[in-house]
Design an enzyme around this catalytic site. Structure first.
Site, mmCIF file in Angstrom:
data_model
loop_
_atom_site.group_PDB
_atom_site.id
_atom_site.type_symbol
_atom_site.label_atom_id
_atom_site.label_comp_id
_atom_site.label_asym_id
_atom_site.label_seq_id
_atom_site.Cartn_x
_atom_site.Cartn_y
_atom_site.Cartn_z
ATOM 1 N N HIS A 357 0.828 -1.245 -0.101
ATOM 2 C CA HIS A 357 -0.144 0.098 0.178
ATOM 3 C C HIS A 357 0.996 1.322 0.027
ATOM 4 O O HIS A 357 0.557 2.274 -0.150
ATOM 5 C CB HIS A 357 -0.740 -0.161 1.439
ATOM 6 C CG HIS A 357 -2.363 0.637 0.923
ATOM 7 N ND1 HIS A 357 -2.478 1.771 -0.123
ATOM 8 C CD2 HIS A 357 -3.562 0.410 1.586
ATOM 9 C CE1 HIS A 357 -3.654 1.858 0.043
ATOM 10 N NE2 HIS A 357 -4.403 1.379 0.732
ATOM 11 N N ASP A 361 -2.486 2.359 -4.396
ATOM 12 C CA ASP A 361 -3.655 2.579 -3.832
ATOM 13 C C ASP A 361 -4.740 1.737 -4.115
ATOM 14 O O ASP A 361 -4.513 0.720 -5.153
ATOM 15 C CB ASP A 361 -4.107 4.137 -4.141
ATOM 16 C CG ASP A 361 -3.223 5.078 -3.634
ATOM 17 O OD1 ASP A 361 -2.500 4.920 -2.555
ATOM 18 O OD2 ASP A 361 -2.972 6.273 -4.178
#
Length: 385
Positions: A357, A361
């Site tokens: 992450h 995204d």
């Protein structure tokens, strides 16, 4: 060995002292945290001494054995083999005579021993006080054995030393969990079209190219096309920079007796289905035979792991750092699904994408997996991408 390897474990001596070896003949095997390395003879000759034992830790550049160069080194072996038996043949005659004499004498003493054993029989005379004391002792001794026998089954434990590859895998997996901000997204893929395509062309591909057409090539090609659209999934973090790549080196997870390895299919973006299948088959065979080299596993920009071959229905793969993501394939199972308002039975595979992450995204990760789904459910789209 690679520059990153400084030591290894001497797993096996293939030759022993007195054995003759040819130049470049394999003498021993060293296990490292990545691959097994062969130790070869620098020249022809006879091994005169082994300087390390199996399971010893040895450093790069360390001497492992002494070699007497030359072709004549093998001659001493018959001499050394012939000498000992002569000594052994001379030794037996005297020892046999002595043994015969000693063996004859002890045969007579046994009877008196038996008599001595019989003497205790008259002992019943002191039965007045003795039996009460002796009998309970026998009972106590007889009651003690049942205690350990009360436990059902075996409770043995075996301690086995972890091999270097397993230790390294453990370190890497834990490092991945501690380093990456891992998150996993899932989707379901209808495998009907791909299975139909494989059924139609697998025999032709096998006949013309001597390669079995599987599902890995389709998923690899779909991943390559999705990575072009979402390039950050093919990137990595280096310090405070993001490294983007215009090539795709696919790491393919392969299970081996020693642990999971990830050989790399290089420049997969330039390969077609047959090329990918051929390369994966070759790397898989090398992995199972223990013949992978450091170069076969170095690098890799994106990983595909197929737990479905073992029957896994659902799982969350772990990122192979410093990569940004890993695609997990699973087993194909028939399930009821709704198609055009009708409930039908279709072969469904659950796929998972674990991503870092810090780089990707949710929008990019989900888009990537949706593209995989679209390409697999209609393989013709891959020709138009």
């Amino acid at each position: 060995m690679a520059e990153s390897i400084t030591e290894g474990t001497l797993k096996q001596w293939l030759k022993q002292v007195g054995d003759h070896v040819e130049q470049d003949e394999e003498v021993a095997t060293i296990e490292t945290d990545k691959v097994d390395v062969s130790v070869n003879a620098p020249s022809a000759g006879t091994i005169t001494e082994l300087l390390a034992k199996e399971e010893d830790t040895v450093a790069v550049g360390q001497d492992l054995f002494k070699l007497e160069a030359g072709e004549g080194g093998a001659a001493p072996k018959p001499k050394s083999d012939a000498a000992p038996p002569k000594k052994e043949e001379k030794a037996p005659p005297p020892t046999d005579k002595k043994a015969d004499a000693e063996a004859a004498e002890p045969t007579t003493p046994p009877p008196p021993k038996k008599e001595a054993k019989e003497d205790p029989k008259p002992a019943p005379k002191p039965k007045d006080g003795e039996p009460s004391a002796s009998k309970p002792k026998a009972k106590e001794s007889s009651t003690s054995p049942p205690a350990p026998a009360a436990a059902p089954g075996s409770r043995n434990e075996t301690r086995v030393k972890m091999n270097r590859m397993r230790l390294r895998i453990s370190e890497r997996l834990k490092e991945a969990q501690n380093t990456a901000a891992s998150l996993t997204t899932f989707n379901e893929i209808d495998m009907s079209s791909l299975m139909e395509m494989r059924k139609l062309y697998k025999d032709e591909v096998l006949k013309n190219h001597d390669v079995k057409l599987g599902f890995m090539s389709a998923f690899a090609k779909a991943a390559v096309l999705a990575l072009k659209e979402i390039p950050v999934a093919n990137a990595s973090i280096d310090g405070d920079s993001i490294v983007y790549r215009d090539y795709v080196d696919l790491s393919v997870a392969v299970a081996t007796p020693k642990g999971l390895v990830t050989p790399v299919v290089r420049n997969a973006e330039a390969m077609n289905f047959v090329d990918i299948e051929r390369e994966i088959a070759a790397l898989g065979k090398k992995a199972r035979d223990g013949k992978l080299t450091i170069e076969d596993m170095a690098g890799g920009t994106f990983t595909i792991s197929n737990g479905g071959v073992f029957g896994s229905l659902f799982g969350t793969p772990i990122i192979n750092i410093p990569q940004a993501a890993v695609l997990g394939m699973h087993a194909i199972k028939e399930r009821p699904v709704v198609v055009n308002g009708q409930i039908v039975i279709r072969p469904i595979m659950v796929v998972a994408l674990t991503y870092d992450h810090r780089l990707l995204d949710g929008r990019e990760a989900v888009t990537f997996l949706v593209r995989i789904k679209e390409y697999i459910e209609d393989p013709r789209k891959m020709l138009l991408a």
